[in-house]
Design an enzyme around this catalytic site. Structure first.
Site, PDB file in Angstrom:
ATOM      1  N   LYS A   1     -11.917  -1.765   7.964  1.00  0.00           N
ATOM      2  CA  LYS A   1     -11.164  -2.689   8.818  1.00  0.00           C
ATOM      3  C   LYS A   1     -11.641  -2.585  10.273  1.00  0.00           C
ATOM      4  O   LYS A   1     -12.075  -3.555  10.868  1.00  0.00           O
ATOM      5  CB  LYS A   1      -9.670  -2.377   8.765  1.00  0.00           C
TER       6      LYS A   1
ATOM      7  N   TRP B   1       0.823  -1.210   0.000  1.00  0.00           N
ATOM      8  CA  TRP B   1       0.000   0.000   0.000  1.00  0.00           C
ATOM      9  C   TRP B   1       0.852   1.252   0.000  1.00  0.00           C
ATOM     10  O   TRP B   1       0.487   2.259  -0.631  1.00  0.00           O
ATOM     11  CB  TRP B   1      -0.981  -0.031   1.166  1.00  0.00           C
TER      12      TRP B   1
ATOM     13  N   ASP C   1      -1.228   6.606   6.566  1.00  0.00           N
ATOM     14  CA  ASP C   1      -2.359   5.764   6.185  1.00  0.00           C
ATOM     15  C   ASP C   1      -2.547   4.752   7.307  1.00  0.00           C
ATOM     16  O   ASP C   1      -1.743   3.839   7.477  1.00  0.00           O
ATOM     17  CB  ASP C   1      -2.043   5.065   4.852  1.00  0.00           C
TER      18      ASP C   1
END
Length: 360
Positions: free
Chosen positions: A196, A102, A172
């Site tokens: 999440k 990511w 992030d």
């Protein structure tokens, strides 16, 4: 219906209490005779939910007054572009710390917009660890330094965040937000997709320091400016109302559990069960992450061979374990133990891992 143990990496488990509350209110929210999904986002009933979600997040995370909480769309992936569009000016550098897929994707998008650099990377050891401060390479004209706090694919997590003084630190936190206390003041911007730990997919949370909202963004499309959403309390256009309603319910649940400190304690207990099964297996299970970089959210491991992995996963599926496959890019096994995954699910997985090893 047979109960399952949900270890999906995302969208992931939601607290059962939250789902039950949403079910009870689905067709008649707050006596309106309508679902929350049918209400105008300008209505008092919806605006109360919207504001309560903001206030709860500020309370749970001890967010200082000089920060704004925003509800955005487009997932964390849109943030990969919004950030450099906003802050990466001519003559400055977007500096990225690479710890997995990511962070690589975030860097890729920034390269399309301006000049970038890699402050540190652990790609050479297949992202088994987190860089240390000795590895960092900064530039005096860094526009910002970006990191990914938890790496879902490789199962590593920052244990301590660096203190960055020369530029805003941007994180992030999509896969570990609210899983442990965080010193928000270390960051200029924190962002996280909800799917999440915060709720269902569809809403992205951003926590941004107000002075970053004063950057000249005349060249940025209006809807891609943080200031647009800050000035309108995230009501510039129709927000994902149901996702924010669910976010509010999840935040209420976190508060009921005792807050973020209590959640962290439980997450540590859950993760220890599975890491102990790995560490006590005499090499039958091999964890991917180095011990000092292990994630509390995503526990990645392999059996001796890929064939063993597949047999282990097939049997697990028969027993009601869901989502234990590793990411398609790396294979193996992965147990995602986000906030809403109950302790009993991790106990059951530990027992299964022990019994499977004993019989093989």
């Amino acid at each position: 219906m047979t109960a399952v143990y949900n270890f999906n990496a995302g969208p992931s488990a939601l607290p059962k209490e939250v789902l039950q509350r949403a079910q009870a209110e689905l067709t008649n929210f707050n006596g309106t005779g309508m679902s929350i999904m049918e209400l105008s986002h300008r209505s008092k009933d919806y605006e109360a939910v919207h504001q309560n979600a903001i206030d709860l997040l500020k309370e749970l995370y001890n967010i200082p007054d000089q920060y704004k909480v925003l509800f955005l769309q487009g997932g964390a992936s849109l943030q990969f572009s919004m950030i450099p569009l906003q802050f990466l000016k001519e003559g400055t550098i977007g500096n990225y710390i690479l710890t997995g897929s990511w962070s690589e994707k975030a860097l890729k998008e920034a390269k399309l917009i301006g000049k970038t650099a890699i402050a540190a990377s652990t790609k050479e050891n297949n992202y088994q660890s987190i860089p240390t401060s000795n590895d960092f390479q900064f530039n005096k004209n860094d526009a910002y330094v970006h990191l990914t706090s938890n790496n879902t694919i490789f199962g590593t997590q920052w244990q301590d965040f660096p203190t960055i003084n020369h530029a805003p630190l941007i994180a992030d936190m999509s896969s570990d937000i609210l899983s442990r206390p965080v010193d928000v003041e270390k960051f200029g911007l924190i962002y996280a997709g909800a799917q999440k730990n915060l709720g269902p997919s569809g809403v992205t949370v951003a926590i941004i320091k107000e002075d970053l909202l004063e950057v000249n963004v005349d060249q940025v499309p209006t809807v891609l400016r943080y200031k647009t959403h800050a000035d309108s309390n995230s009501l510039y256009h129709t927000p994902p109302t149901f996702a924010i309603y669910m976010l509010n319910q999840v935040l209420t649940w976190v508060k009921e559990q005792g807050g973020v400190n209590a959640i962290q304690k439980r997450n540590e207990e859950k993760a220890k069960l599975i890491y102990d099964a790995i560490d006590e297996s005499n090499g039958f299970y091999r964890g991917h992450a180095e011990k000092d970089a292990r994630s509390l959210m995503n526990i990645t491991f392999n059996l001796p061979t890929e064939d063993d992995n597949q047999k282990f996963l097939a049997k697990a599926k028969e027993l009601g374990f869901v989502g234990l496959n590793g990411h398609r890019s790396v294979g193996g096994c992965r147990a995602s133990t986000y906030n809403a995954v109950p302790l009993e699910a991790c106990v059951a997985l530990r027992e299964y891992m022990d019994s499977y090893r004993a019989s093989h």
